[in-house]
Design an enzyme around this catalytic site. Sequence first.
Site, short mmCIF file in Angstrom:
data_model
loop_
_atom_site.label_atom_id
_atom_site.label_comp_id
_atom_site.label_asym_id
_atom_site.label_seq_id
_atom_site.Cartn_x
_atom_site.Cartn_y
_atom_site.Cartn_z
CG ASP A 141 -2.02 1.08 1.11
OD1 ASP A 141 -2.26 1.57 -0.02
OD2 ASP A 141 -2.61 1.44 2.16
CG HIS A 184 -3.14 -0.13 9.05
ND1 HIS A 184 -4.09 0.83 8.87
CD2 HIS A 184 -2.18 0.14 8.14
CE1 HIS A 184 -3.74 1.64 7.90
NE2 HIS A 184 -2.57 1.27 7.43
CD GLN A 252 -2.75 -1.42 4.31
OE1 GLN A 252 -3.75 -1.53 3.60
NE2 GLN A 252 -2.03 -0.31 4.34
NE ARG A 282 -0.14 11.77 5.36
CZ ARG A 282 -0.77 10.60 5.26
NH1 ARG A 282 -0.42 9.56 6.00
NH2 ARG A 282 -1.76 10.45 4.41
CG ASP A 284 -1.99 6.53 7.29
OD1 ASP A 284 -2.28 7.29 6.35
OD2 ASP A 284 -2.25 5.31 7.29
CD GLU A 326 -4.75 10.35 5.66
OE1 GLU A 326 -5.22 10.28 4.52
OE2 GLU A 326 -4.87 9.44 6.48
CG HIS A 395 -0.20 9.58 -1.08
ND1 HIS A 395 -0.48 10.54 -0.11
CD2 HIS A 395 -0.56 8.40 -0.53
CE1 HIS A 395 -0.97 9.94 0.95
NE2 HIS A 395 -1.02 8.64 0.73
CG ASP A 396 -4.31 8.58 -0.23
OD1 ASP A 396 -3.81 7.53 -0.65
OD2 ASP A 396 -4.33 8.90 0.97
NE ARG A 520 -4.59 4.38 -3.36
CZ ARG A 520 -4.40 3.95 -2.12
NH1 ARG A 520 -4.55 4.79 -1.11
NH2 ARG A 520 -4.07 2.71 -1.86
C1 OTU Z 1 -4.28 6.82 4.23
O1 OTU Z 1 -5.41 7.17 3.49
C2 OTU Z 1 -3.11 6.90 3.28
O2 OTU Z 1 -2.95 8.23 2.83
C3 OTU Z 1 -3.32 5.93 2.15
O3 OTU Z 1 -2.32 6.04 1.16
C4 OTU Z 1 -3.37 4.56 2.74
O4 OTU Z 1 -3.75 3.65 1.73
C5 OTU Z 1 -4.36 4.43 3.89
O5 OTU Z 1 -4.34 5.53 4.79
C6 OTU Z 1 -4.05 3.23 4.71
O6 OTU Z 1 -2.85 3.39 5.39
O7 OTU Z 1 -7.21 6.66 5.88
O8 OTU Z 1 -8.29 8.96 6.71
O9 OTU Z 1 -9.75 7.43 0.28
O10 OTU Z 1 -8.17 8.70 1.82
O11 OTU Z 1 -7.23 5.45 2.74
C7 OTU Z 1 -8.08 8.76 5.40
C8 OTU Z 1 -8.91 6.62 0.90
C9 OTU Z 1 -7.28 7.52 5.12
C10 OTU Z 1 -7.86 7.39 1.65
C11 OTU Z 1 -7.69 6.73 2.97
C12 OTU Z 1 -6.72 7.49 3.80
#
Ligand code: OTU
Length: 650
Positions: A141, A184, A252, A282, A284, A326, A395-396, A520
């Site tokens: 991922d 995760h 994950q 950051r 996540d 995030e 990146h998303d 993506r």
């Molecule tokens: C984040 O993303 C990361 O930026 C993604 O690249 C990862 O795939 C994901 O976590 C898992 O680690 O959780 O709160 O629309 O916006 O996956 C938002 C989907 C997240 C992403 C969502 C995001």
Amino acid sequence: MYEQASHAMLNEILAELNPEIGKLRLRHFYTRLGANFYNIYTLFHHLYGDRSDFKSQMVSLVETLAQRYIERAPHLRKSDLVRERDYNWFLHQQWVGMALYCDRFAGDLKGLRKKLPYLQELGVNMVHVMPILDCPEGASDGGYAVRDFHKVDARFGSNADLEALAATLKKREMLLVLDVVVNHTSDEHVWAKLARAGDKKFQDYYYVFKDREMPDAFEEGMPEIFPNTAPGNFTWDEAMGKWVMTVFNNYQWDLNYRNPAVFIEMVDIILFWANKGVDILRMDAVAFLWKKIGSTCQNEREAHLLLQLMKDCCQVTAPGVLFIAEAIVAPGEITKYFGDDAIMAKECEIAYNATLMALLWDAVATKNAKLLNLGVQHLPAKLERATWLNYVRCHDDIGLGFDDKDAVLAGYDPYSHRRFLIDYFTGRFAGSPARGLPFGENPKTGDARISGSLASLAGLEAAIASGDEAAIDAAIRTILLLHSIILSFGGIPLLYYGDGIGMLNNVEYMADPVKRNDSRWAHRSSFDWNKAELRHKQGSVEQRIFNGLKKMIALRKELSAFADFDNRQQVFVENPNLLVFVRSDPTSPRNRVLVVANFNNEPQSLMLEVLRPYGFFGHSPMRELCSGMRVEVEEDAITIPALTCCWLAD
Ligand code: OTU
């Protein structure tokens, strides 16, 4: 706050700490622990107080904070003190960020050090290095499936390389941002391996179930995040003979924060990277931290409590380190990640402004600012000492996360309007110049998101293919217009690495079976340094974009009105194509800038009457700051060129 019960507990813990810790000089540690202990104790007790091992878990948490403080290098302790004194440092307009993959941008971490001059040429001084921790070889991922939280992946370099990068950045007065994947781990993480081998202690690190009873109950409320590649939220693990919660991809595994050991491990990881010289972490996917049957398992109150607790802990050991939330969630939910205090940010100091991002793309597709104006108007107020991370592209995928109520107010049916936007950006809508790709299409809900590079979405790819100069010009204008807003809106602008030279989609990922189903990757390609060289060629697409950005960035840094002290006043004008706001420096109100953005592909006129109460266009002539041009007034109106954002001042 001093409060007897928690203070008595603190005294007991201090008496129980490892005697070696007691011998060290830890003045600042103890004053900060004293200041935050009431909060730490209360939150930890709220979450874990009913456990018989509560006290020993508390001791272990405090010991973690102390150990990491002891190992914190003198220059980092000093920087903590400097930031403590200058506590608004991150609200200053000087900061301009960029997110990049160190391998695809510069080969590896060592390579990245050599490429810093390029970032500085553009004016970038905050670098978000996308995930670099040890990951499985195959699907990971994009690095968000971490196998070892304490080790830089060998593909990018070593921990020493990262520390060297941090030191170089510091010398250049640049900030380092790194991810902490709190929600995760990879299924190849040692905790997962031990769990799989039957170790009960580590099965308790995850949400593990012997049959479908609990998973089925959870599923009732949980949406699917990656519906086509990873449907459902649980995965059957053959070796373990059990179901494990996997909200994102099946590899994950979601961490179980009902277990205090998980929380303490994560605090330790946060402080480990803080001690390597990272300025901003950051966090996540923070919306997902707490799972509860009957809920969507997002934005739960406990997720906020966990973040507050992480913040309180980090402040004891490394108070100069900031958190970015995030949380790509509904507009009303995002601001809660600053904390629920009425005044001061208590969770994350910075949050992704996903709402603004989605609204900006809406304005690009509709060529007007109707929904954008409503969405900005209804953005919940921020707390003090909290700031947005404003971005156009990351990146998303792009989720169309604006408020349905605003869409209705703008005259749209939310469902069909989202359908239109998806069709527009994936190029299915007749006449659309956008060349995006669908992401996460869910036939069950009709939902979909959008992938693709900023330039391709803004029409540059189609324009270049057709050789249409006017269309190329419109695409470049759109790219600059979008950046102009994130640079002036209030908050830290975050650019994305290929966007400064107009990089297009790259579909090479489709040949890679590991990436093929994740669109993506279309906007995560290798940075094209040959293309970047063209920024020196007068009149090239790259030069027009790069120089336009560079100029705006330099100007932003000079304008004190662009620092973020909740000093933005939106001006509601009749012309629906325009977004208008005033930024002013609270300490010197004469320093102010009028920002006017026109999303239409025709020039638009702005009637000046509505601006008079704000003191603009009285007698003195106005100037457009980026071009240096004088603004001509005709029939009490000014004209804003097509697809342009003006920064006006007297
Ligand atoms: C984040 O993303 C990361 O930026 C993604 O690249 C990862 O795939 C994901 O976590 C898992 O680690 O959780 O709160 O629309 O916006 O996956 C938002 C989907 C997240 C992403 C969502 C995001």
